[in-house]
Design an enzyme around this catalytic site. Structure first.
Site, short mmCIF file in Angstrom:
data_model
loop_
_atom_site.label_atom_id
_atom_site.label_comp_id
_atom_site.label_asym_id
_atom_site.label_seq_id
_atom_site.Cartn_x
_atom_site.Cartn_y
_atom_site.Cartn_z
N HIS A 84 -0.79 22.72 54.75
CA HIS A 84 -1.98 23.54 54.96
C HIS A 84 -2.16 23.89 56.43
CE1 HIS A 84 -4.14 20.21 56.87
NE2 HIS A 84 -3.63 19.43 55.91
N GLU A 188 -3.37 14.58 49.30
CA GLU A 188 -2.95 13.78 50.45
C GLU A 188 -3.02 12.28 50.14
OE1 GLU A 188 -1.19 13.37 52.76
OE2 GLU A 188 -2.04 14.02 54.68
#
Length: 303
Positions: A84, A188
């Protein structure tokens, strides 16, 4: 080898700069380096002598050759793994320093100027994703890079933003539209850090209506723990389960994954790739050999 469920994974080296230990991750520029694809000849080139094709088009032919000649149930996949763009939490970690961030601030929901629970992209993060969008436009139109056939994304806001900014508006083949799917397991490393706590499913679906969400994804985040951080071993197990889940049902050869720094390091470990850390907005391409675990005993070949 005893039979077990799932697949085994190995990185097929010799095709990308990032496979080589001499390539320095911190200074690697995937944009100027054509995603790291090496300029070389392929065994598949002899099948179409005289063809005026780009390196990527010839590489696609090589991947097709590998799949056509594969034995023992093996298949070859190309993964485009993207991190990201810069998020609010990345700025906060830089502000306080990693040691102090890990010691105290990561467990807080924010400070006097910022809020970083499931944080959004910063302006810089948006610009990074837009840069990757321009890069993909060039890759598709000029370099002949095969478009992803499927798009998978972490459920965290910064990845959803990044994926949309990266892949929306591209001139994609009609049979490869941008129809992204959220995979809960692609998130994550989990726990303690509030930046990794997911927003409610309904809120995310409302903000990103173009994504498909797994039916198994719960409304509230039932995986995040305020007291326990996921270990590397547990994270690797989760990434292995994610890949097994994807490849059990998805026969695509070119696949996009939009995720996070620790998740990418874990994916690369599971894939047998050398460590290669991505900056925010970074992308890595990996050629992977996938063998169903119960077939692995019968196949000792790995070009």
């Amino acid at each position: 080898m005893s039979q077990k469920r799932g697949f085994t994974y190995s990185t097929v080296t010799g095709y990308f700069l990032q496979d080589d230990n001499s390539t320095v991750a911190e200074t690697f520029d995937f944009i100027s380096k054509n995603l790291g694809l090496l300029e070389r000849e392929y065994a598949a080139d002899v099948l179409n002598p005289g063809d005026k094709k780009t390196q990527w088009q010839r590489f696609e032919g090589e991947v097709n050759r590998l799949n056509d000649e594969a034995v023992g149930g093996a298949v070859y996949k190309v993964l485009y793994i993207g991190r990201h763009g810069q998020g609010v939490h990345n700025v906060a970690e830089k502000k306080y320093g990693t040691a102090e961030w890990d010691r105290y601030w990561a467990a807080q929901e924010g400070d006097s100027t910022s809020y970083w629970v499931d944080p959004h992209l910063t302006d810089t993060g948006v610009q990074q994703a837009e840069t990757i969008n321009a890069f993909w436009k060039h890759q598709l139109a000029v370099a002949g890079t095969p478009a992803p056939e499927k798009y998978y994304c972490s459920p965290l806001y910064r990845c959803l933003e990044t994926a949309n900014l990266t892949f929306t508006g591209l001139d994609l083949p009609a049979d490869r539209p941008y129809k992204p799917m959220v995979k809960e397991l692609l998130r994550e490393a989990n726990g303690v850090h509030t930046c990794d706590r997911r927003s409610p499913k309904s809120a995310v679906k409302n903000a990103f209506p173009n994504f498909t969400f797994e039916p198994s994804m719960t409304e509230d985040d039932e995986l995040w723990s305020a007291t326990e951080r996921e270990s590397d071993q547990d994270l690797d197990g989760r990434m292995k389960s994610l890949l097994d889940d994807v490849f059990e049902l998805d026969e695509s050869t070119f696949v996009s994954l939009t995720t996070h720094s620790c998740a990418i390091r874990s994916l690369l470990r599971v894939l047998g790739h050398r460590e290669f850390r991505l900056v925010t907005g970074g992308v890595i391409a990996v050629l992977v050999k996938v063998v169903r675990a119960c077939d692995a005993f019968h196949d000792g070949k790995n070009p």
